[in-house]
Structures are given as structure tokens and as C-alpha cells.
Design a protein around this motif. Structure first.
Motif, mmCIF file in Angstrom:
data_model
loop_
_atom_site.group_PDB
_atom_site.id
_atom_site.type_symbol
_atom_site.label_atom_id
_atom_site.label_comp_id
_atom_site.label_asym_id
_atom_site.label_seq_id
_atom_site.Cartn_x
_atom_site.Cartn_y
_atom_site.Cartn_z
ATOM 1 N N ASP A 205 -41.562 73.525 80.358
ATOM 2 C CA ASP A 205 -41.083 71.780 81.236
ATOM 3 C C ASP A 205 -42.035 71.510 82.011
ATOM 4 N N CYS A 206 -41.994 70.145 81.853
ATOM 5 C CA CYS A 206 -43.339 70.041 83.306
ATOM 6 C C CYS A 206 -43.186 70.586 84.642
ATOM 7 N N PRO A 207 -44.579 71.249 85.469
ATOM 8 C CA PRO A 207 -44.298 71.525 86.269
ATOM 9 C C PRO A 207 -44.057 70.499 87.647
ATOM 10 N N ILE A 208 -44.286 69.278 87.377
ATOM 11 C CA ILE A 208 -43.626 67.677 88.092
ATOM 12 C C ILE A 208 -42.453 67.464 88.479
ATOM 13 N N CYS A 209 -42.446 66.819 86.723
ATOM 14 C CA CYS A 209 -41.188 65.980 87.052
ATOM 15 C C CYS A 209 -39.997 67.245 86.446
ATOM 16 N N PHE A 210 -40.187 68.244 85.691
ATOM 17 C CA PHE A 210 -39.643 69.007 85.391
ATOM 18 C C PHE A 210 -38.197 68.637 83.644
ATOM 19 N N GLN B 46 -40.866 57.680 82.901
ATOM 20 C CA GLN B 46 -42.065 57.343 83.833
ATOM 21 C C GLN B 46 -43.336 57.790 82.697
ATOM 22 N N ARG B 47 -42.446 58.526 81.904
ATOM 23 C CA ARG B 47 -43.453 58.684 80.372
ATOM 24 C C ARG B 47 -43.085 56.757 79.603
ATOM 25 N N ASP B 48 -42.291 56.381 79.320
ATOM 26 C CA ASP B 48 -42.001 55.100 78.991
ATOM 27 C C ASP B 48 -43.690 54.716 79.608
ATOM 28 N N ILE C 39 -49.301 69.323 82.261
ATOM 29 C CA ILE C 39 -48.940 68.366 82.641
ATOM 30 C C ILE C 39 -48.565 67.129 81.843
ATOM 31 N N CYS C 40 -47.268 66.879 82.179
ATOM 32 C CA CYS C 40 -46.695 65.666 80.624
ATOM 33 C C CYS C 40 -47.803 64.158 81.016
ATOM 34 N N SER C 41 -47.684 63.746 79.552
ATOM 35 C CA SER C 41 -48.197 62.610 79.879
ATOM 36 C C SER C 41 -48.190 62.020 81.285
ATOM 37 N N GLY C 42 -46.836 61.586 81.013
ATOM 38 C CA GLY C 42 -46.256 60.714 82.395
ATOM 39 C C GLY C 42 -46.563 61.331 83.885
ATOM 40 N N CYS C 43 -46.538 62.326 83.782
ATOM 41 C CA CYS C 43 -47.337 62.565 85.473
ATOM 42 C C CYS C 43 -48.431 62.515 85.539
ATOM 43 N N GLU C 44 -49.358 62.301 84.364
ATOM 44 C CA GLU C 44 -50.737 62.109 84.271
ATOM 45 C C GLU C 44 -50.485 61.118 84.495
HETATM 46 ZN ZN LIG Z 1 -43.759 65.828 84.279
#
Ligand SMILES: [Zn+2]
Ligand SMILES: [Zn+2]
Length: 247
Positions: free
Chosen positions: A16-21, A233-235, A41-46
Motif C-alpha cells: 500500500d502507498c504509505p500516504i493514502c494507504f 486523487q489518482r484519477d 509513493i502512488c501517482s496520486g500522492c505524488e
Molecule cells: Zn498514495
């Protein structure tokens, strides 16, 4: 026994992404490795803008996890990577291997050194490093060409959730006419979010190497994967920048 292990649905490759889980997408543009803290980090959080405590948008060229500003030069990025290598960060070690393989970022081209580093990164848990070993055996870089050994490392990568490695194994089985084994690999790859494998299950169905039920199952498995990785967020990130596409 070997097949039992090989054909088991593996756990998510990146967790899982450590920010959005939310589960990190397997697509390469769906996540990014940070050399500051060593997090994926996932692209949404990035992409998400960072706000200060007064609600003003701050310079978002910072790591969204540890808030370290982005490196301003290649030298600085390499320095950071070396620090991560010292603390035995598997992805950093893999990246260093790529520098040696290509002879870039101030490193001499050295296939033997690259191969040694791939092994270290794989042992420390980075499944993508197995693909580096496969390509060394396929191309005879630092070793003699050995397709059997390459295949062995594709299997190890696939068992750790690498969809591209699984796809390769499926193609090999398909080329050898082993449709049942090919289908099994494709189905697992689809569960890892591999859209190319979904398309191939569809063409196997058209060619009568797979049943309608197999194709339905593959579609359901892909929907399940999407359900686990989708986020608004990723969308948003994808809509803003195609380079953040995550599925
Ligand atoms: Zn994330
Ligand atoms: Zn960071």
C-alpha cells in the motif's frame, strides 16, 4: 510442488502507498520511488498539491512523504541514492545496478558488477531486480547466455507478484503449445493488474484455447484489481498529467 507454488496468486508487488494507504498500482507510471526516504509513493500522492498550515499551496517539488525538496542536479540525486545503498535499500541497489549496466551517472559500464547488485537487491526483497538478472542471462551480459536460468528468475519474479515476468512465462508456454499453463499464468497476471494479459485471455477465448467462463473470470479479476487501486486523487493526477496514468 513447484507448480503449486508457481501458480499461486502472489501478494501485491508493492503493498500500500504509505500516504493514502491504498494499494499501489502495478503500472510503472502509477508509482514513484523517492531517493530521499526510499518510499514508493502512488501517482496520486505524488501529484497532490501540498498545503502549509495556513492553507497556502507550497512548492510541491518536495517529497510528499518526508518533505525533502527534490534534488536539483543529477549529482545530488546520485548522492542520495548512494546513501540509500549504504542502508541496504533494495530499490536503490537496483538503481545503482542499472547505472553500472548502462555506464551512466558517472559509473563505468560493468555487467559483472551490475549482476552482483541485481542479486543483492533481489535478496533484499525487490522483485523487479530479478528481471535484471533475466535480461543478463538472455543477453549474455556478465554471464554466458542461458535461457533456462533466465526462465528460473522469471519464475522467481512472477512468484513475488511481477506481472511482466508472469506475462513472459505465459508467452513461452503459449509458444510451446501449452495452452493450459499459458492461461494459468495470464489469469494470475490479470489479477496483478496486467491489462495485456487480459487482452490475450480474450484472444485465447476467440481462438478456443480458453472458455467463455475463463474470460469472464479474467474480467472479474481485473475489476477486482481496479477496485483495490482506484482513487479520486489518482484519477485527478491522471487527468492532469498522462504520465501519472495508473491503469
Ligand atoms: Zn498514495
Ligand atoms: Zn522522501
Amino acid at each position: 510442488m513447484h507448480d503449486e507454488k508457481l501458480f499461486k496468486q502472489p501478494p501485491p508487488q508493492y503493498g500500500d502507498c504509505p500516504i493514502c494507504f491504498i494499494r499501489i498500482p502495478s503500472l510503472v507510471t502509477g508509482h514513484r520511488y523517492m531517493t530521499c526516504c526510499g518510499k514508493e509513493i502512488c501517482s496520486g500522492c505524488e501529484y497532490a498539491p501540498v498545503y502549509d498550515h495556513q492553507g497556502n499551496q507550497v512548492d510541491n517539488k518536495k517529497c510528499p512523504f518526508c518533505r525533502t525538496p527534490d534534488p536539483t542536479s543529477v549529482e545530488e540525486a546520485v548522492k542520495r541514492l548512494k546513501k540509500r545503498v549504504e542502508v541496504r535499500d533494495a530499490i536503490a541497489i537496483y538503481n545503482l545496478a542499472v547505472f553500472y549496466r548502462d555506464g551512466t551517472c558517472g559509473y563505468p559500464q560493468d555487467y559483472t558488477k551490475a549482476l552482483e547488485l541485481y542479486h543483492r537487491a533481489a535478496e533484499l526483497g525487490y522483485s523487479g531486480a530479478y528481471l535484471g538478472i533475466c535480461s543478463a542471462y538472455n543477453n549474455g551480459q556478465g554471464v554466458e547466455v542461458d535461457k533456462k536460468k533466465a526462465n528460473h528468475y522469471y519464475e522467481l519474479a512472477a512468484m513475488r507478484g511481477d506481472a511482466a515476468a508472469r506475462y513472459n512465462l505465459a508467452l513461452d508456454e503459449g509458444n510451446a503449445g501449452n495452452w493450459e499453463r499459458a492461461l494459468k499464468h495470464f489469469m494470475i497476471a490479470v489479477g496483478c493488474g496486467h491489462v495485456k494479459s487480459l487482452k490475450l485471455v480474450k484472444s485465447m477465448y476467440s481462438d478456443r484455447h480458453a472458455t467463455k467462463d475463463d474470460y469472464t473470470k479474467a474480467l472479474q479479476s481485473y475489476q477486482k484489481y481496479l477496485g483495490e487501486i482506484k482513487s479520486s486523487q489518482r484519477d485527478e493526477a491522471t487527468t492532469a498529467h498522462e504520465q501519472h496514468r495508473y491503469y
